[in-house]
Design a protein around this motif. Structure first.
Motif, PDB file in Angstrom:
ATOM      1  N   THR A   1     -19.064  -5.684 -28.778  1.00 31.75           N
ATOM      2  CA  THR A   1     -20.297  -5.962 -28.046  1.00 31.75           C
ATOM      3  C   THR A   1     -21.102  -7.058 -28.733  1.00 31.75           C
ATOM      4  OG1 THR A   1     -20.344  -3.672 -27.317  1.00 31.75           O
ATOM      5  CG2 THR A   1     -22.401  -4.906 -27.148  1.00 31.75           C
TER       6      THR A   1
ATOM      7  N   LEU B   1     -15.711  -8.103 -22.448  1.00 31.27           N
ATOM      8  CA  LEU B   1     -17.100  -7.719 -22.176  1.00 31.27           C
ATOM      9  C   LEU B   1     -17.903  -8.934 -21.707  1.00 31.27           C
ATOM     10  CD1 LEU B   1     -18.782  -5.097 -22.365  1.00 31.27           C
ATOM     11  CD2 LEU B   1     -19.669  -5.953 -24.524  1.00 31.27           C
TER      12      LEU B   1
ATOM     13  N   ASP C   1     -19.773  -0.299 -27.249  1.00 32.54           N
ATOM     14  CA  ASP C   1     -18.339  -0.060 -27.227  1.00 32.54           C
ATOM     15  C   ASP C   1     -18.000   1.002 -28.254  1.00 32.54           C
ATOM     16  OD1 ASP C   1     -17.368  -1.401 -29.835  1.00 32.54           O
ATOM     17  OD2 ASP C   1     -18.502  -3.017 -28.909  1.00 32.54           O
TER      18      ASP C   1
ATOM     19  N   SER D   1     -14.087  -8.379 -27.065  1.00 30.79           N
ATOM     20  CA  SER D   1     -15.314  -9.167 -26.888  1.00 30.79           C
ATOM     21  C   SER D   1     -15.207 -10.064 -25.661  1.00 30.79           C
ATOM     22  CB  SER D   1     -15.564 -10.056 -28.105  1.00 30.79           C
ATOM     23  OG  SER D   1     -16.035  -9.306 -29.179  1.00 30.79           O
TER      24      SER D   1
ATOM     25  N   ALA E   1     -25.661  -2.513 -23.712  1.00 28.96           N
ATOM     26  CA  ALA E   1     -24.206  -2.427 -23.810  1.00 28.96           C
ATOM     27  C   ALA E   1     -23.760  -1.798 -25.116  1.00 28.96           C
ATOM     28  CB  ALA E   1     -23.584  -3.825 -23.671  1.00 28.96           C
TER      29      ALA E   1
ATOM     30  N   LEU F   1     -20.293  -1.516 -33.260  1.00 27.47           N
ATOM     31  CA  LEU F   1     -20.218  -2.179 -31.933  1.00 27.47           C
ATOM     32  C   LEU F   1     -19.688  -3.608 -32.039  1.00 27.47           C
ATOM     33  CD1 LEU F   1     -23.619  -1.226 -30.220  1.00 27.47           C
ATOM     34  CD2 LEU F   1     -21.546   0.138 -30.383  1.00 27.47           C
TER      35      LEU F   1
END
Lengths: 334, 334
Positions: free
Chosen positions: A93, A60, A85, A57, A83, A90
């Motif tokens: 994200t 990102l 992941d 996290s 976005a 996710l």
């Protein structure tokens, strides 16, 4: 003007400009072939955080902030973030976007996410909905291993065909106006599954999807492979890459000279990554670092990025299903 | 024309038309309040398939096929599918799309997915990229329970605040031209997390995100709640619904008369679903059945659908994280 071309492709009327990018990697990525092309490198895979997922996290969040700072802009200038992941729901994200508090559309394309986020973001900008958006993707080696290959403590030996999930993230700022390379075209992938069930063979599983999207891109846009200075796939690794070259050769097209796989560009031979790199961050860190730099320096003027995603889940694997794969392509031109 | 309105909203220049919808449910949904508003009802939650996940894939595939058949069109007329589900790596969606073999963009918005898919699909149509797309979402009670609450064999008693994941799917065909209600506006949500950690309290956890998006929609578009005949949230259940009414009342807006939650519309009191329905299919089956029918019959002319998603994962719960939530809104007008 007709934006749709052929069956699966788009040519943008006002190509969204990639005004900035940023990337981050872990120590292994920093020691790799592209170590000089990272904005940030972490000293270890936790970065003083309490879990691998939190570290992902952080990565990102960091690249989205860095990308917007590099164009001397505020976070609030990003009108929407596209976005995703690799993690269940996710996770990385969502916690990054909770911290960023920007309007957000969640994408799942497994390792094709960087190309997918730029494709979706470019549609939103060219469609006139937003002036500035971010596309981003991340993966984390240990978080991915825990999810896909738990218990990793078993220490099962990795076969030579296996790849290594990249710890890293990349973000690209797409703007309606500004300086930088533009996203001129895109091809939306469809799912291709030739029946491979071995989750150590993700490159070979994804290769037919990559070849399908590349072939469709050529059919739809009329752009031959030589139109591009370079064509990149996301994370096929050495085995998958060779398969794409062979499939295209069977179709009468020689791409051996201007085709590379991001998964073959990150680690050195002696880093023991076996068939190469994989994960959302494979194409994300290479595109948002090295490739973007080479475009700015005019070393290349036209590239095609084909994000490749293996869409299996541990549950589908346990249920003895084969691996559905997808590839999305974006054409970036200076 | 300026398509972006305010901070998070869009007004479409040429509102994409919802030319067809289809939905499917399981036996419990068929026995519920909206049993007459399903295209298909399954006799059990497996439908002669070997797993719940395969059954969910079947449902998603079936509704997309049915929706396009209902407008006397071929599957090939769908130029792109925007879809997602609740399962890890969108397992059900990917296997459905493998069977359908159409260009596909994967979305993850948890239970907000139906609204998210219509929002993203509408941007793709209004942006001029496609003439006809499908937005779709699914959930399956048993597949979701296995994933989120395994081992279900423990038989832990569900607290009264808990909701029941809907077994079902919905699909909407969005077209550049045609007859039907149009998607006139949308509001992209941002993640809201007020610190709730109890995964049995998903309605209360999501309520602040729903209120945030509704409030932002009003600020951005200038449309007061009374502009809409009805405002629907996705799956807040009875507890979450009451919280949204209260939060809006504190902001000086009374929505008690024209606000309902899809999660409160599906099951009968005696079906023991506790606080109501949840899951991607909650808003998907209600919108693609009852609401769409009421729009066609002009019982309502203007509705706002606010998809609500709880973005936690079992891993984030185990790591003692609170629950990040999001809500996306689409305005549909006849």
């Amino acid at each position: 003007m007709q934006k749709k071309q052929g069956k699966q492709s788009i040519v943008f009327a006002c190509p969204p400009v990639i005004t900035s990018t940023a990337n981050i990697g872990g120590p292994m990525e920093g020691q790799g072939l592209l170590g000089d092309y990272f904005d940030h490198l972490m000293e270890d895979n936790l970065n003083n955080l309490s879990s691998w997922e939190k570290c992902e996290s952080y990565m990102l969040e960091r690249v989205i902030k860095t990308a917007i700072e590099k164009e001397n802009n505020e976070l609030s200038a990003i009108e929407c973030v596209f976005a995703g992941d690799l993690l269940n729901q996710l996770m990385s994200t969502h916690f990054a976007l909770r911290a960023l508090s920007r309007p957000f559309l969640g994408l799942y394309g497994a390792c094709s996410t960087m190309a997918l986020s730029m494709l979706a973001g470019a549609m939103a900008v060219d469609g006139g909905f937003f002036q500035k958006v971010a596309g981003a993707a991340s993966s984390h080696h240990d978080a991915a291993e825990r999810q896909y290959r738990f218990p990793t403590e078993l220490g099962v030996q990795r076969p030579p065909i296996a790849q290594w999930t990249v710890t890293g993230a990349g973000a690209a700022i797409l703007s309606a106006t500004g300086n930088g390379p533009g996203i001129t075209a895109a091809t939306v992938g469809k799912i291709v599954d030739l029946g491979i069930k071995d989750t150590n063979s993700l490159g070979p599983a994804m290769a037919p999807a990559a070849a399908d999207t590349l072939w469709q891109h050529i059919q739809d846009t009329g752009r031959q492979p030589a139109y591009y200075d370079m064509i990149f796939t996301g994370d096929l690794g050495s085995v998958g890459k060779a398969l794409v070259i062979e499939v295209m050769r069977e179709k009468g097209l020689d791409i051996a000279d201007n085709f590379e796989d991001c998964g073959c560009m990150i680690y050195r031979e002696e880093q023991d990554a076996h068939a190469g790199a994989s994960g959302c961050a494979s194409s994300a860190v290479v595109f948002c670092g090295y490739i973007y730099q080479m475009l700015l320096q005019r070393k290349w003027r036209k590239i095609l990025l084909i994000g490749t995603g293996s869409l299996h889940s541990p549950t589908s694997y346990q249920q003895k299903e084969s691996i559905p794969c997808i590839a999305h392509a974006v054409a970036v031109e200076m």
